[in-house]
Design a protein around this motif. Structure first.
Motif, PDB file in Angstrom:
ATOM      1  N   GLU A   8       0.831  -1.210   0.000  1.00 19.30           N
ATOM      2  CA  GLU A   8       0.000   0.000   0.000  1.00 19.30           C
ATOM      3  C   GLU A   8       0.863   1.256   0.000  1.00 19.30           C
ATOM      4  N   LYS A   9       1.916   1.264   0.832  1.00 22.10           N
ATOM      5  CA  LYS A   9       2.797   2.438   0.881  1.00 22.10           C
ATOM      6  C   LYS A   9       3.529   2.633  -0.442  1.00 22.10           C
ATOM      7  N   CYS A  10       3.900   1.525  -1.089  1.00 20.97           N
ATOM      8  CA  CYS A  10       4.566   1.630  -2.390  1.00 20.97           C
ATOM      9  C   CYS A  10       3.680   2.333  -3.422  1.00 20.97           C
ATOM     10  N   LEU A  11       2.355   2.162  -3.286  1.00 19.39           N
ATOM     11  CA  LEU A  11       1.416   2.711  -4.264  1.00 19.39           C
ATOM     12  C   LEU A  11       0.907   4.102  -3.896  1.00 19.39           C
ATOM     13  N   SER A  12       1.578   4.771  -2.976  1.00 17.71           N
ATOM     14  CA  SER A  12       1.202   6.146  -2.653  1.00 17.71           C
ATOM     15  C   SER A  12       1.246   6.996  -3.913  1.00 17.71           C
ATOM     16  N   ASP A  13       0.295   7.912  -4.040  1.00 15.48           N
ATOM     17  CA  ASP A  13       0.176   8.685  -5.276  1.00 15.48           C
ATOM     18  C   ASP A  13       1.399   9.559  -5.524  1.00 15.48           C
ATOM     19  N   GLN A  14       2.016  10.079  -4.472  1.00 14.04           N
ATOM     20  CA  GLN A  14       3.187  10.946  -4.606  1.00 14.04           C
ATOM     21  C   GLN A  14       4.449  10.194  -4.178  1.00 14.04           C
ATOM     22  N   GLY A  15       5.505  10.372  -4.953  1.00 14.87           N
ATOM     23  CA  GLY A  15       6.742   9.655  -4.692  1.00 14.87           C
ATOM     24  C   GLY A  15       7.324   9.900  -3.307  1.00 14.87           C
ATOM     25  N   LYS A  16       7.163  11.119  -2.801  1.00 12.92           N
ATOM     26  CA  LYS A  16       7.752  11.446  -1.496  1.00 12.92           C
ATOM     27  C   LYS A  16       7.113  10.647  -0.365  1.00 12.92           C
ATOM     28  N   ASP A  17       5.901  10.130  -0.598  1.00 11.22           N
ATOM     29  CA  ASP A  17       5.207   9.364   0.433  1.00 11.22           C
ATOM     30  C   ASP A  17       5.516   7.867   0.355  1.00 11.22           C
ATOM     31  N   ARG A  18       6.259   7.462  -0.667  1.00  8.62           N
ATOM     32  CA  ARG A  18       6.592   6.048  -0.809  1.00  8.62           C
ATOM     33  C   ARG A  18       7.884   5.717  -0.060  1.00  8.62           C
ATOM     34  N   PRO A  19       8.023   4.478   0.401  1.00  8.54           N
ATOM     35  CA  PRO A  19       9.268   4.084   1.054  1.00  8.54           C
ATOM     36  C   PRO A  19      10.389   3.935   0.034  1.00  8.54           C
ATOM     37  N   SER A  20      11.631   3.943   0.494  1.00  9.22           N
ATOM     38  CA  SER A  20      12.745   3.607  -0.389  1.00  9.22           C
ATOM     39  C   SER A  20      12.743   2.108  -0.626  1.00  9.22           C
ATOM     40  N   MET A  21      13.491   1.660  -1.619  1.00 10.17           N
ATOM     41  CA  MET A  21      13.554   0.228  -1.873  1.00 10.17           C
ATOM     42  C   MET A  21      14.224  -0.497  -0.717  1.00 10.17           C
ATOM     43  N   GLY A  22      15.114   0.189   0.001  1.00 12.78           N
ATOM     44  CA  GLY A  22      15.724  -0.418   1.185  1.00 12.78           C
ATOM     45  C   GLY A  22      14.693  -0.687   2.268  1.00 12.78           C
ATOM     46  N   ASP A  23      13.787   0.256   2.477  1.00 12.05           N
ATOM     47  CA  ASP A  23      12.715   0.055   3.456  1.00 12.05           C
ATOM     48  C   ASP A  23      11.786  -1.072   3.023  1.00 12.05           C
ATOM     49  N   VAL A  24      11.497  -1.140   1.727  1.00 16.82           N
ATOM     50  CA  VAL A  24      10.645  -2.215   1.214  1.00 16.82           C
ATOM     51  C   VAL A  24      11.300  -3.564   1.478  1.00 16.82           C
ATOM     52  N   LEU A  25      12.591  -3.643   1.187  1.00 19.82           N
ATOM     53  CA  LEU A  25      13.328  -4.891   1.413  1.00 19.82           C
ATOM     54  C   LEU A  25      13.272  -5.301   2.882  1.00 19.82           C
ATOM     55  N   TRP A  26      13.521  -4.346   3.782  1.00 16.98           N
ATOM     56  CA  TRP A  26      13.501  -4.658   5.213  1.00 16.98           C
ATOM     57  C   TRP A  26      12.118  -5.151   5.638  1.00 16.98           C
ATOM     58  N   ASN A  27      11.076  -4.497   5.175  1.00 22.67           N
ATOM     59  CA  ASN A  27       9.712  -4.882   5.551  1.00 22.67           C
ATOM     60  C   ASN A  27       9.345  -6.268   5.035  1.00 22.67           C
ATOM     61  N   LEU A  28       9.812  -6.602   3.827  1.00 18.73           N
ATOM     62  CA  LEU A  28       9.526  -7.928   3.286  1.00 18.73           C
ATOM     63  C   LEU A  28      10.253  -9.013   4.080  1.00 18.73           C
ATOM     64  N   GLU A  29      11.475  -8.742   4.453  1.00 21.83           N
ATOM     65  CA  GLU A  29      12.220  -9.722   5.262  1.00 21.83           C
ATOM     66  C   GLU A  29      11.594  -9.870   6.650  1.00 21.83           C
ATOM     67  N   PHE A  30      11.086  -8.773   7.152  1.00 25.77           N
ATOM     68  CA  PHE A  30      10.375  -8.823   8.426  1.00 25.77           C
ATOM     69  C   PHE A  30       9.099  -9.650   8.277  1.00 25.77           C
ATOM     70  N   ALA A  31       8.391  -9.468   7.150  1.00 30.23           N
ATOM     71  CA  ALA A  31       7.176 -10.246   6.906  1.00 30.23           C
ATOM     72  C   ALA A  31       7.494 -11.737   6.827  1.00 30.23           C
ATOM     73  N   LEU A  32       8.634 -12.073   6.225  1.00 26.50           N
ATOM     74  CA  LEU A  32       9.040 -13.488   6.165  1.00 26.50           C
ATOM     75  C   LEU A  32       9.273 -14.046   7.560  1.00 26.50           C
ATOM     76  N   GLN A  33       9.908 -13.240   8.418  1.00 29.17           N
ATOM     77  CA  GLN A  33      10.130 -13.690   9.791  1.00 29.17           C
ATOM     78  C   GLN A  33       8.812 -13.836  10.554  1.00 29.17           C
ATOM     79  N   LEU A  34       7.879 -12.942  10.293  1.00 35.02           N
ATOM     80  CA  LEU A  34       6.559 -13.060  10.922  1.00 35.02           C
ATOM     81  C   LEU A  34       5.861 -14.349  10.476  1.00 35.02           C
ATOM     82  N   HIS A  35       6.110 -14.742   9.247  1.00 34.05           N
ATOM     83  CA  HIS A  35       5.511 -15.981   8.741  1.00 34.05           C
ATOM     84  C   HIS A  35       6.161 -17.210   9.372  1.00 34.05           C
TER      85      HIS A  35
END
Length: 863
Positions: A779-806
């Motif tokens: 959802e954050k990646c799809l923010s209408d304005q680029g400044k509101d989107r996370p960096s790819m580093g933040d996306v990577l961290w969140n995905l790895e965190f999601a894997l650990q949650l799983h």
């Protein structure tokens, strides 16, 4: 009463018959007076293009040939639609005139074709010139090379419509006196009689005032088949026009394409012939749809770049294809934010369904360089449906009061200028190296030749003496053979090595970056490009499974000559991938550029594309853990592009078909043909023409044409929802609100009903906290304005965190708390590696697998 009706009917038939005869007479007269000159300039004979149109030589129409010569193009761009007329040119060194006999009082098309490339010693950058036809300036100080570079086109077509003042039409080319070494050139000229399609156009913003376009000279700026596909010149209604797809010009809401039968009969009224537009234009359309709740505050807009300080005629084509009653579809039309038509109801104009009609509007463009056309429902008329409709669109520039149609050469962005300079420098360096090698070979050959001559002389002396001895002894005679060397046959192949002796500029450029394969190796490795070897098809061309070096599996991507993607993408792919090495980027092994072929050779990815494992295939469904690991791998590859290389690299075409999976289920990002070097430290974005794939395009980039690394983040957000929901990014068969996956997934996420649209195979198999984290990230990646989107580093961290949650719901939250105390580790050491020149950087996370706790990210913003 019956007699009156009979008389009326008879009178009506007679009048109708009169109009038909009159129309036939006019048509036959126009045909008898019509001319059609189609010239391939510089060609010596008649030739036909792939559409079957015959192009003749231009010599008999020249007033004088003394100040011109013919040349052939040194290079054929693969994206050229045809070699004819573009591979031959008339080079014009001083003023030169073409003269054509034409019927008086008849409007004519004039089409000029230009292919900006070098013609032997005539460099494309020096071609500045003007063109005047019948006293009207069509082009002034024109440079087709600058224009093509700014528009990212391989060739330029300029189309004009005018009434010649007499029965002779002169077209004069003049090199610009303001530029050193300037010259003019032209590849093709068309002069074709046409019916008069222009009358008066309502002047927008000036009440009932109108412009008489009938007496104007017009330049065609845009001609679009709205909601439909490209219509070639041979499929036009006798006027050899080309109609293009409109999707590249839509601003904001894409609208929908109504489901219309392909064989729908179009009923032209008696005052509107098929010459206005072909039936295929009226059989397709773009609309908002029938959902009034959604459409009430919606609109569709198209925006076009034009030259300022000119008047433009905008022709809009309509044909009601769905609604049958008046006041079912009523809409407003705005041009440059000014109301052009209020309460437009097509059925009021035509009186029936399937009947085409058009409306002409004129607008004066002052101080800006855009024409924007917007359509929205007219709620004041309380129509049954809040909807709009448009079938076709044309924009023409009108000559000014001085008889001028010429605008300035377009401005090239700084990034494009820098790219062009760098490319020319690289090509020049490569050519210099090639020339140096040739000189070294020549010197070595001369030295070797001298030695061989000396040795041969000794041999001759020895042989002669032996012969004399033998002859004197037994009277025998004998002959002798030359010393064996490496001889080349007529096709440029070495008889000893069998490899090509020729080398192209591109091949020289890529030396040292990656391997150069011969075409023979490519044909051998793919069984001569056998269809059974095809493993994929994309915009560039087909991808084949191949074998090289006796057993190494590779993927061979072969360019399709008719593809929209061409040399630029080929160069970009080589330049980008040959310098990058990363575990999660597809490795480029080499390329082949021989006999007009453009072929790229990659590591073979045994499990194909990510999309193949999500839907519409017979492959086994991926588990949630596998999907997460693939997303994490792709995120690592993109994060490396954004922060790990010497410069920020923006992929610009992130989608599930460009994420490949190898035999070990390791994800790798592929297809760098559209990639761009990102902004430097003093810039926030790169201004560039919008490219990418619909459904994945960053809306901010689409609106503003300003590219940042956050554009990749948006596209990756669509990929994440695609992985979760197992459905395409765009699906036109669904209800309008569900067509775009990004829009629909965001709607469901915000309504708290995302569970309803996820892949049924995943339901009950995903940890709720993991799903929540994954969905929030997308959802954050799809923010209408680029400044509101996370960096790819933040996306990577969140995905790895999601894997650990799983995998470990309790331990993951403890790990998350430690994030701020981590050190940069492998990433910093990777970023400061040896990538300063042509060397490579190893994978910053090669040592990390998706089972590791996290990539050690403290500052995911990178540089």
């Amino acid at each position: 009463m019956m007699k009156t009706k009979t008389k009326t009917c008879t009178l009506f038939c007679l009048v109708s018959f009169y109009f038909v005869l009159n129309a036939l007479h006019v048509l036959s007269a126009s045909k008898s007076n019509a001319v059609s000159y189609i010239l391939s300039c510089g060609s010596a004979s008649n030739e036909a293009d792939p559409d079957g149109r015959k192009w003749g030589p231009d010599t008999q129409y020249l007033v004088s040939q003394a100040n011109s010569e013919t040349k052939g193009a040194q290079y054929q761009d693969p994206s050229l639609p045809s070699t004819i007329p573009y591979m031959s040119a008339r080079i014009i060194k001083s003023e030169l005139t073409y003269s054509f006999k034409v019927p008086g009082k008849t409007r004519h098309w004039i089409r000029l074709h230009f292919y900006p490339t070098n013609y032997e010693t005539y460099l494309s950058n020096n071609a500045y010139f003007s063109v005047v036809a019948d006293g009207v300036t069509l082009l002034k100080n024109f440079n087709s090379s600058i224009t093509a570079l700014a528009l990212t086109q391989s060739h330029i077509l300029r189309e004009y419509s005018l009434y010649p003042s007499g029965e002779v039409l002169n077209i004069t080319f003049t090199p610009s006196p303001d530029h050193k070494d300037s010259y003019a050139f032209v590849n093709g000229i068309e002069v074709i009689s046409m019916p008069d399609l222009f009358k008066r156009a309502i002047m927008v913003g000036f009440g009932e005032e109108s412009v008489n376009t009938k007496s104007s000279v017009l330049q065609t700026m845009y001609r679009l088949n709205v909601g439909g596909q490209f219509i070639s010149a041979t499929k036009d209604s006798g006027l050899t026009r080309q109609w293009y797809d409109d999707s590249s010009y839509i601003y904001g809401n894409l609208g929908m394409i109504p489901d219309i039968e392909a064989n729908r009969k179009i009923l032209y009224p008696k005052d509107l012939t098929g010459y206005v537009a072909p039936v295929d234009v009226y059989r397709t359309a773009r609309a908002l749809g029938m959902d009034s709740a959604v459409n009430a505050n919606s609109n569709i807009s198209w925006t076009f770049q034009v030259d300022s300080n000119f008047t433009y005629m905008v022709r809009l084509h309509f044909c009601e294809l769905s609604y049958t009653k008046v006041n079912q579809r009523v809409f407003n039309i705005f041009i440059n934010n000014q109301l052009a038509e209020q309460g437009a109801d097509i059925l009021i104009w035509t009186g029936a369904i399937n009947v085409p009609v058009y409306r002409d509007y004129a607008i004066y463009v002052l101080g800006n360089d855009n024409v924007t056309i917007t359509m929205n429902p007219d709620k004041s008329m309380t129509p049954e449906f809040y909807d709009t409709l448009l079938n076709g669109l044309e924009i023409f520039k009108l000559n000014d009061t001085l008889g001028n149609l010429a605008g300035p050469n377009p401005e090239i962005s700084k990034e494009m200028e820098e790219y062009d300079r760098n490319w020319l420098r690289i090509v020049a360096d490569a050519a210099e190296r090639e020339e140096k090698k040739k000189k070294e070979k020549l010197i070595a050959g001369a030295a070797g030749g001298a030695g061989a001559v000396g040795l041969l002389a000794v041999c001759i002396v020895v042989y002669t003496r032996k012969k004399r001895v033998l002859g004197s002894e037994c009277g025998a005679t004998s002959g002798w053979l030359p010393l064996y060397g490496s001889w080349s046959n007529s096709n440029g192949k070495s008889t000893t090595s069998g490899k090509s002796c020729s080398s192209s500029t591109l091949s020289s450029l890529a030396q040292g970056l990656c391997r150069h394969f011969s075409l023979a190796e490519m044909k051998s490795g793919t069984r001569n490009f056998e269809e059974s070897q095809v493993i994929g098809v994309g915009g560039f061309g087909k991808v084949y499974k191949g074998i090289v070096d006796g057993g190494t599996k590779v993927a061979v991507k072969r360019a399709n000559p008719s593809s929209e993607q061409g040399l630029h993408e080929f160069r970009t792919e080589i330049e980008m991938l040959s310098k990058l090495r990363h575990r999660h980027l597809v490795s480029l092994i080499g390329f082949c550029e021989e006999n007009d072929e453009m072929i790229l050779v990659y590591d073979y990815m045994g499990n194909g594309t990510l999309r193949e494992h999500l839907y519409k295939s017979n492959n086994p469904q991926l588990s949630w853990k596998q999907r997460l690991e693939i997303c994490i791998g792709a995120a690592r590859g993109l994060y490396y592009l954004h922060t790990g290389a010497k410069y920020t690299i923006i992929h610009r075409d992130v989608k599930t078909t460009n994420i490949l999976v190898d035999d070990n289920w390791v994800a790798k990002v592929s297809d760098f043909g559209l990639s761009k070097t990102g902004p430097n430290l003093n810039q926030t974005h790169v201004s560039t023409v919008v490219k990418g794939s619909f459904g994945y395009l960053d809306p901010e980039y689409f609106r503003r044409q300003q590219l940042t690394d956050k554009s990749d983040v948006y596209s990756f957000g669509v990929v994440l929802f695609e992985v979760l929901c197992a459905r395409p990014a765009l699906n036109p068969t669904l209800p309008k609100e569900q067509v775009s996956l990004a829009d629909w997934a965001l709607h469901c996420q915000r309504k708290g009903i995302l569970q309803d649209i996820i892949d049924p195979q995943l339901k009950g198999k995903v940890n709720p906290e993991c799903l929540k984290k994954f969905a929030e990230t997308a959802e954050k990646c799809l923010s209408d304005q680029g400044k509101d989107r996370p960096s790819m580093g933040d996306v990577l961290w969140n995905l790895e965190f999601a894997l650990q949650l799983h995998e470990n719901p309790n331990g993951a939250s403890l790990i998350a708390d430690e994030r701020s105390s981590r050190t940069t580790g492998a990433i910093n050491s990777g970023t400061n590696g040896s990538h300063g020149g042509e060397s490579s950087i190893d994978d910053m996370s090669d040592g990390l697998t998706t089972s590791a706790v996290f990539s050690q990210l403290v500052n995911p913003q990178g540089r």
